[in-house]
Design an enzyme around this catalytic site. Structure first.
Site, PDB file in Angstrom:
ATOM      1  N   LYS A   1      21.960  -1.270 -39.735  1.00  0.00           N
ATOM      2  CA  LYS A   1      22.912  -0.194 -39.439  1.00  0.00           C
ATOM      3  C   LYS A   1      24.174  -0.790 -38.836  1.00  0.00           C
ATOM      4  O   LYS A   1      24.157  -1.302 -37.718  1.00  0.00           O
ATOM      5  CB  LYS A   1      22.304   0.787 -38.431  1.00  0.00           C
ATOM      6  CG  LYS A   1      23.165   2.024 -38.255  1.00  0.00           C
ATOM      7  CD  LYS A   1      22.982   2.721 -36.936  1.00  0.00           C
ATOM      8  CE  LYS A   1      24.050   2.388 -35.943  1.00  0.00           C
ATOM      9  NZ  LYS A   1      25.421   2.775 -36.316  1.00  0.00           N
TER      10      LYS A   1
ATOM     11  N   GLU B   1      33.137  -5.331 -18.271  1.00  0.00           N
ATOM     12  CA  GLU B   1      33.617  -5.779 -19.574  1.00  0.00           C
ATOM     13  C   GLU B   1      34.622  -4.755 -20.102  1.00  0.00           C
ATOM     14  O   GLU B   1      34.293  -3.573 -20.235  1.00  0.00           O
ATOM     15  CB  GLU B   1      32.438  -5.882 -20.557  1.00  0.00           C
ATOM     16  CG  GLU B   1      32.865  -6.417 -21.898  1.00  0.00           C
ATOM     17  CD  GLU B   1      31.716  -6.492 -22.905  1.00  0.00           C
ATOM     18  OE1 GLU B   1      30.953  -5.525 -23.007  1.00  0.00           O
ATOM     19  OE2 GLU B   1      31.611  -7.519 -23.584  1.00  0.00           O
TER      20      GLU B   1
ATOM     21  N   GLU C   1      21.661  -9.163 -28.140  1.00  0.00           N
ATOM     22  CA  GLU C   1      22.903  -9.933 -27.925  1.00  0.00           C
ATOM     23  C   GLU C   1      23.895  -8.944 -27.335  1.00  0.00           C
ATOM     24  O   GLU C   1      24.385  -8.068 -28.042  1.00  0.00           O
ATOM     25  CB  GLU C   1      23.445 -10.452 -29.261  1.00  0.00           C
ATOM     26  CG  GLU C   1      22.490 -11.301 -30.066  1.00  0.00           C
ATOM     27  CD  GLU C   1      22.355 -12.704 -29.527  1.00  0.00           C
ATOM     28  OE1 GLU C   1      23.219 -13.123 -28.732  1.00  0.00           O
ATOM     29  OE2 GLU C   1      21.370 -13.368 -29.863  1.00  0.00           O
TER      30      GLU C   1
ATOM     31  N   GLY D   1      25.315  -5.513 -29.350  1.00  0.00           N
ATOM     32  CA  GLY D   1      26.130  -4.397 -28.886  1.00  0.00           C
ATOM     33  C   GLY D   1      26.240  -4.426 -27.381  1.00  0.00           C
ATOM     34  O   GLY D   1      26.075  -5.476 -26.748  1.00  0.00           O
ATOM     35  N   SER D   2      26.483  -3.264 -26.805  1.00  0.00           N
ATOM     36  CA  SER D   2      26.730  -3.207 -25.363  1.00  0.00           C
ATOM     37  C   SER D   2      25.428  -3.332 -24.572  1.00  0.00           C
ATOM     38  O   SER D   2      24.346  -2.991 -25.057  1.00  0.00           O
ATOM     39  CB  SER D   2      27.403  -1.877 -25.023  1.00  0.00           C
ATOM     40  OG  SER D   2      26.556  -0.817 -25.388  1.00  0.00           O
ATOM     41  N   THR D   3      25.569  -3.794 -23.343  1.00  0.00           N
ATOM     42  CA  THR D   3      24.410  -3.937 -22.463  1.00  0.00           C
ATOM     43  C   THR D   3      23.771  -2.567 -22.218  1.00  0.00           C
ATOM     44  O   THR D   3      22.543  -2.436 -22.195  1.00  0.00           O
ATOM     45  CB  THR D   3      24.847  -4.616 -21.152  1.00  0.00           C
ATOM     46  OG1 THR D   3      25.248  -5.957 -21.487  1.00  0.00           O
ATOM     47  CG2 THR D   3      23.729  -4.681 -20.134  1.00  0.00           C
ATOM     48  N   GLU D   4      24.610  -1.557 -22.095  1.00  0.00           N
ATOM     49  CA  GLU D   4      24.100  -0.211 -21.817  1.00  0.00           C
ATOM     50  C   GLU D   4      23.174   0.282 -22.950  1.00  0.00           C
ATOM     51  O   GLU D   4      22.049   0.731 -22.704  1.00  0.00           O
ATOM     52  CB  GLU D   4      25.318   0.699 -21.695  1.00  0.00           C
ATOM     53  CG  GLU D   4      25.072   2.085 -21.212  1.00  0.00           C
ATOM     54  CD  GLU D   4      26.341   2.921 -21.405  1.00  0.00           C
ATOM     55  OE1 GLU D   4      27.457   2.374 -21.363  1.00  0.00           O
ATOM     56  OE2 GLU D   4      26.177   4.136 -21.628  1.00  0.00           O
TER      57      GLU D   4
ATOM     58  N   GLY E   1      21.784  -1.596 -25.263  1.00  0.00           N
ATOM     59  CA  GLY E   1      20.674  -2.548 -25.357  1.00  0.00           C
ATOM     60  C   GLY E   1      19.537  -2.179 -24.410  1.00  0.00           C
ATOM     61  O   GLY E   1      18.353  -2.255 -24.758  1.00  0.00           O
TER      62      GLY E   1
HETATM   63  P1  NAP Z   1      27.540  -0.299 -28.847  1.00  0.00           P
HETATM   64  O1  NAP Z   1      28.222   0.962 -28.507  1.00  0.00           O
HETATM   65  O2  NAP Z   1      26.411  -0.728 -28.012  1.00  0.00           O
HETATM   66  O3  NAP Z   1      27.101  -0.170 -30.369  1.00  0.00           O
HETATM   67  C1  NAP Z   1      26.443  -1.210 -31.047  1.00  0.00           C
HETATM   68  C2  NAP Z   1      25.643  -0.622 -32.170  1.00  0.00           C
HETATM   69  O4  NAP Z   1      24.612   0.185 -31.612  1.00  0.00           O
HETATM   70  C3  NAP Z   1      26.427   0.279 -33.105  1.00  0.00           C
HETATM   71  O5  NAP Z   1      25.938   0.137 -34.419  1.00  0.00           O
HETATM   72  C4  NAP Z   1      26.111   1.655 -32.561  1.00  0.00           C
HETATM   73  O6  NAP Z   1      26.239   2.703 -33.501  1.00  0.00           O
HETATM   74  C5  NAP Z   1      24.664   1.486 -32.169  1.00  0.00           C
HETATM   75  N1  NAP Z   1      24.194   2.462 -31.193  1.00  0.00           N
HETATM   76  C6  NAP Z   1      24.926   3.245 -30.361  1.00  0.00           C
HETATM   77  N2  NAP Z   1      24.112   4.017 -29.627  1.00  0.00           N
HETATM   78  C7  NAP Z   1      22.843   3.723 -29.994  1.00  0.00           C
HETATM   79  C8  NAP Z   1      21.565   4.168 -29.597  1.00  0.00           C
HETATM   80  N3  NAP Z   1      21.414   5.087 -28.658  1.00  0.00           N
HETATM   81  N4  NAP Z   1      20.482   3.628 -30.193  1.00  0.00           N
HETATM   82  C9  NAP Z   1      20.596   2.676 -31.115  1.00  0.00           C
HETATM   83  N5  NAP Z   1      21.791   2.226 -31.552  1.00  0.00           N
HETATM   84  C10 NAP Z   1      22.902   2.720 -30.990  1.00  0.00           C
HETATM   85  O7  NAP Z   1      28.544  -1.533 -28.878  1.00  0.00           O
HETATM   86  P2  NAP Z   1      29.945  -1.610 -29.594  1.00  0.00           P
HETATM   87  O8  NAP Z   1      30.884  -0.793 -28.790  1.00  0.00           O
HETATM   88  O9  NAP Z   1      29.812  -1.356 -31.057  1.00  0.00           O
HETATM   89  O10 NAP Z   1      30.252  -3.160 -29.448  1.00  0.00           O
HETATM   90  C11 NAP Z   1      30.774  -3.698 -28.316  1.00  0.00           C
HETATM   91  C12 NAP Z   1      29.706  -4.336 -27.447  1.00  0.00           C
HETATM   92  O11 NAP Z   1      28.969  -5.298 -28.192  1.00  0.00           O
HETATM   93  C13 NAP Z   1      30.307  -5.106 -26.295  1.00  0.00           C
HETATM   94  O12 NAP Z   1      29.577  -4.862 -25.127  1.00  0.00           O
HETATM   95  C14 NAP Z   1      30.155  -6.552 -26.722  1.00  0.00           C
HETATM   96  O13 NAP Z   1      30.137  -7.466 -25.669  1.00  0.00           O
HETATM   97  C15 NAP Z   1      28.872  -6.515 -27.455  1.00  0.00           C
HETATM   98  N6  NAP Z   1      28.764  -7.665 -28.354  1.00  0.00           N
HETATM   99  C16 NAP Z   1      27.874  -8.668 -28.067  1.00  0.00           C
HETATM  100  C17 NAP Z   1      27.800  -9.801 -28.878  1.00  0.00           C
HETATM  101  C18 NAP Z   1      26.845 -10.915 -28.593  1.00  0.00           C
HETATM  102  O14 NAP Z   1      26.581 -11.721 -29.485  1.00  0.00           O
HETATM  103  N7  NAP Z   1      26.298 -11.027 -27.402  1.00  0.00           N
HETATM  104  C19 NAP Z   1      28.617  -9.887 -29.994  1.00  0.00           C
HETATM  105  C20 NAP Z   1      29.512  -8.863 -30.243  1.00  0.00           C
HETATM  106  C21 NAP Z   1      29.561  -7.743 -29.433  1.00  0.00           C
HETATM  107  P3  NAP Z   1      27.558   3.606 -33.544  1.00  0.00           P
HETATM  108  O15 NAP Z   1      28.610   2.725 -34.048  1.00  0.00           O
HETATM  109  O16 NAP Z   1      27.238   4.674 -34.495  1.00  0.00           O
HETATM  110  O17 NAP Z   1      27.804   4.075 -32.157  1.00  0.00           O
END
Ligand code: NAP
Length: 482
Positions: A177, A386, A252, A230-233, A235
């Site tokens: 996804k 962040e 991650e 994705g985000s820590t929250e 995750g």
């Molecule tokens: P996000 O809001 O956590 O979303 C990540 C993914 O999770 C998206 O596909 C999102 O779908 C999905 N998602 C949202 N809510 C969910 C839930 N309740 N259950 C399951 N999946 C859910 O993060 P983001 O804003 O896309 O990305 C930014 C974050 O990613 C930052 O914190 C960044 O540091 C982190 N990141 C980490 C790495 C690493 O390798 N450590 C690399 C890149 C980014 P939707 O798009 O539909 O909301």
């Protein structure tokens, strides 16, 4: 622009069963690009069924020798390389990142990742272990099964491939996804994968809302492992939710990485590195060097260099080949970034560059000026949280001990850098910083052979490198009585 906008399930592009769609917006123009099919629980189920079918004995995927799977991956990598301009444009229009990055950095990096893991196909092996005279004992490294991957919007294609490539190399199948903001490049990738002969059902791409599709994937008993970036929250929520089915989870997550500059460093290189660390990818980079830690003695000289360079950086049309700072991915994210800038101002940090929304002359688009705060107190919000945008927080330190303490004063532990000409000091700091990656006299360099992932609340499990194979295999011990 011809690009698929439907779900990709069992080798076919198809509408969501509900017929629902969502609009995806070009953040540089604020115009709708297209409506994308929005998967629901039924679609997750269909994708999982297709993926499971390819794990059955006699399926196309099972009949392929591991090395032949690698050959398909290699062909996809070749196609990505040949079509980097096409898929790069799609990424740029959907995400707002400069075409320079999507065509010449992200897409080649995705291709390299596929080449690297194609080489692992057929080399993921167990061991023989001598335990007793009357026994023949060995281990098998088996695929985990169906991998459910959930990926973010900042490197939509590359981070998806970081999961898909090792998962396929180990013989798994994938349901993935992408983030709702940026689904298009991965759908295009699926089209390429089909053209290259990846059997139907091995890779399924199901865009849709995180709260619906993500949750359904985590709950689904037919998915064996969840690989999340994705985000820590999110995750944290996902890991709690996965406890119900005891899925293998890898996370991650976010970061607030310290970029530490000592007075004995090459300050011109460090200044260039500091800007690359925070403004590459508009600062929407998990490993962004968002805290610049500067030794007192070098502070004034380094900041003069950094601000002079930052003043020359302007946001521009992401499709222009010379643009190096694109549009923030969405209005929501831009508003978040601007609210952090306001927090920095109101908490008393000294604004030395940027600080506002930017206009590239069109009156449209979610652009933010490259922004630098100086004299930031480690307790301020812009130093702790962040931001995920082009905003740098500069903090002074006294000596190596102080640098280590300040560098580690965060819940995150994704990356760090140290700039110094003193080799011993560089290695001592590299050991002392609690982060998954430490760069010395450089920043933001990655390679498929080098593991990437977090310490502390930046997650666990590694993408890239040999370590990534751990996530996608499970070990079976076999004891044969002789
Ligand atoms: P996000 O809001 O956590 O979303 C990540 C993914 O999770 C998206 O596909 C999102 O779908 C999905 N998602 C949202 N809510 C969910 C839930 N309740 N259950 C399951 N999946 C859910 O993060 P983001 O804003 O896309 O990305 C930014 C974050 O990613 C930052 O914190 C960044 O540091 C982190 N990141 C980490 C790495 C690493 O390798 N450590 C690399 C890149 C980014 P939707 O798009 O539909 O909301």
């Amino acid at each position: 622009m011809s690009t698929p906008n439907q779900l990709f399930i069992n080798g076919e592009f198809t509408d969501a069963k509900s017929g629902e769609t969502f609009a995806t917006i070009n953040p540089a123009t604020e115009e709708k690009i297209t409506d994308v099919a929005s998967a629901g629980v039924d679609d997750v189920d269909a994708a999982v069924k297709a993926a499971r079918a390819q794990l059955e004995p006699g399926s196309d995927w099972q009949k392929m020798k591991p090395r032949d799977r690698g050959k398909v991956m290699w062909r996809i990598a070749d196609m990505l390389s040949a079509r980097a301009e096409e898929i790069g444009r799609i990424e740029t229009i959907d995400n707002g990142k400069p075409i320079f990055e999507s065509q010449f950095v992200d897409t080649p990096a995705a291709a390299e990742c596929l080449y690297y893991f194609a080489g692992w196909s057929g080399k993921v092996t167990g061991e023989t272990l001598p335990v007793a005279d009357n026994a023949f004992t060995y281990t098998l490294r088996e695929p985990v099964g169906v991998v459910g991957a959930i990926t973010p919007w900042n490197f939509p294609l590359m981070l998806a491939v970081w999961k898909i490539a090792p998962a396929l190399a180990c013989g798994n199948t994938v349901v993935i996804k992408p983030a709702s903001n940026t689904s298009l490049s991965l759908l295009k990738f699926a089209e390429y994968a089909k053209e290259c002969g990846l059997p139907a059902g091995v890779l399924n791409v199901i865009p849709g809302r995180g709260s619906v599709v993500g949750n359904a994937m985590v709950d689904h008993p037919g998915i064996d492992a969840i690989a999340f970036t994705g985000s820590t929250e999110v995750g944290r929520q996902l890991m709690a939710r996965a406890a119900k089915t005891l899925k293998k989870v890898s996370l991650e997550l976010g970061g607030k990485s310290p970029n530490i500059v000592f007075a004995d460093a090459d300050l011109d290189a460090a200044a260039r590195g500091a800007l690359n660390a925070i403004f590459y990818g508009k600062g929407e980079v998990c490993a962004a060097g968002s805290r610049l830690l500067v030794e007192e003695g070098a502070h004034d000289e380094l900041m003069a260099k950094v601000t002079e360079r930052a003043a020359k950086m302007t946001a521009g049309d992401p499709l222009h080949p010379k643009t190096r700072l694109g549009a923030i991915v969405s209005k929501d994210q831009m508003d978040t970034v601007l609210s952090y800038i306001e927090a920095g101002k109101s908490e008393g940090a000294k604004l030395v560059a940027g600080g506002q929304r930017a206009d590239i002359g069109t009156g449209k688009g979610y652009f933010v000026q490259p922004t630098i705060f100086d004299d930031v107190d480690p307790d301020m919000k812009i130093s702790r949280e962040e931001i995920f945008g082009p905003v740098l927080a500069t903090i002074r330190f006294k000596d190596a001990e102080d640098a280590i303490a300040k560098g580690n004063a965060t819940v995150y532990g994704l990356a760090a850098a140290v700039w110094t000409r003193d080799v011993s000091k560089a290695h001592r700091i590299a050991r002392a910083i609690k982060a998954g990656t430490v760069w010395v006299n450089t920043y933001n360099l990655y390679d498929p052979a080098l593991p990437f992932g977090g310490f502390k609340e930046s997650g666990f499990g590694r993408d890239q490198g040999k370590d990534a194979l751990e996530k996608y295999t499970q070990t079976k011990s076999v004891w044969v009585n002789l």
